[in-house]
Design an enzyme around this catalytic site. Structure first.
Site, PDB file in Angstrom:
ATOM      1  N   VAL A  65      49.675   6.781  77.974  1.00  0.00           N
ATOM      2  CA  VAL A  65      50.777   6.187  77.234  1.00  0.00           C
ATOM      3  C   VAL A  65      51.260   7.227  76.242  1.00  0.00           C
ATOM      4  O   VAL A  65      50.509   8.120  75.840  1.00  0.00           O
ATOM      5  CB  VAL A  65      50.377   4.875  76.508  1.00  0.00           C
ATOM      6  N   SER A  66      52.526   7.106  75.836  1.00  0.00           N
ATOM      7  CA  SER A  66      53.112   8.109  74.960  1.00  0.00           C
ATOM      8  C   SER A  66      52.730   7.944  73.500  1.00  0.00           C
ATOM      9  O   SER A  66      52.631   8.923  72.771  1.00  0.00           O
ATOM     10  CB  SER A  66      54.639   8.078  75.082  1.00  0.00           C
ATOM     11  N   THR A  67      52.539   6.708  73.060  1.00  0.00           N
ATOM     12  CA  THR A  67      52.255   6.473  71.644  1.00  0.00           C
ATOM     13  C   THR A  67      51.075   5.530  71.482  1.00  0.00           C
ATOM     14  O   THR A  67      50.704   4.809  72.402  1.00  0.00           O
ATOM     15  CB  THR A  67      53.468   5.839  70.921  1.00  0.00           C
ATOM     16  N   GLN A 112      51.542   1.771  72.263  1.00  0.00           N
ATOM     17  CA  GLN A 112      51.552   1.293  73.638  1.00  0.00           C
ATOM     18  C   GLN A 112      50.115   1.048  74.109  1.00  0.00           C
ATOM     19  O   GLN A 112      49.172   1.593  73.555  1.00  0.00           O
ATOM     20  CB  GLN A 112      52.245   2.320  74.544  1.00  0.00           C
TER      21      GLN A 112
END
Length: 182
Positions: A9-11, A14
């Protein structure tokens, strides 16, 4: 053939849960699932690097979606080539695509280019929206929490920046910033 899984996940806001569940349902042991909470623009990620160390010839890496492995076309192609040279295949569960064989490599290369183009379109739309909002007077950033009038009032009473900062419970640099940017 051993099954490995990769999720990203990017962040930190998330969740990896959906990806992890899909990998486990596909038969990957929890101890063989590697994950990252990082942007896909950079291929130097802790979980991905550990996965690279663990896989061997004949292994299969499962990833839920193509864009979870990476967004940049060059990095994706490089990762796929690296795994291919090791004799390791990558299969994307949602897209039903595998890097096994010539056709698989071609499809993955095309799809990674599409993922990169989509990322660029998202950034363009975001920037256009930001510019439009600014033109309409929307101000970005955090709301001011320092009472600027109090800072100026204390300064007019002859107090220095250190005394103002102590009295208002703020940093001295904040006092200077307020005084220099009326």
């Amino acid at each position: 053939m051993r099954l490995f899984g990769y999720a990203r996940v990017s962040t930190s806001q998330q969740s990896l849960d959906i990806q992890l569940k899909a990998l486990k349902n596909a038969g990957v042991k929890p101890s063989r699932i590697f994950s990252d909470q990082a942007s896909g623009r950079n291929a130097d990620r802790e979980g991905l690097n550990l996965l690279r160390l663990k896989v061997e010839h004949g292994d299969l890496i499962l990833v839920k979606k193509l864009d979870r492995l990476g967004r940049d076309t060059a990095d994706m192609v490089q990762l796929i080539k690296e795994f291919d040279q090791m004799g390791v295949a990558v299969k994307f569960l949602d897209d039903c695509i595998s890097t096994e064989g010539t056709m698989g490599e071609m499809v993955v290369t095309i799809l990674s280019a599409v993922a990169q183009a989509e990322r660029r379109r998202i950034l363009e739309r975001t920037n256009e929206g930001r510019l439009e909002a600014k033109a309409k007077g929307v101000q970005f950033g955090r709301k001011r929490s320092v009472d600027r009038n109090k800072v100026f009032a204390l300064k007019s009473q002859g107090l220095g920046a250190t005394a103002i900062a102590k009295q208002l419970g703020i940093g001295r640099s904040t006092v200077y910033h307020v005084l220099n940017n009326p």
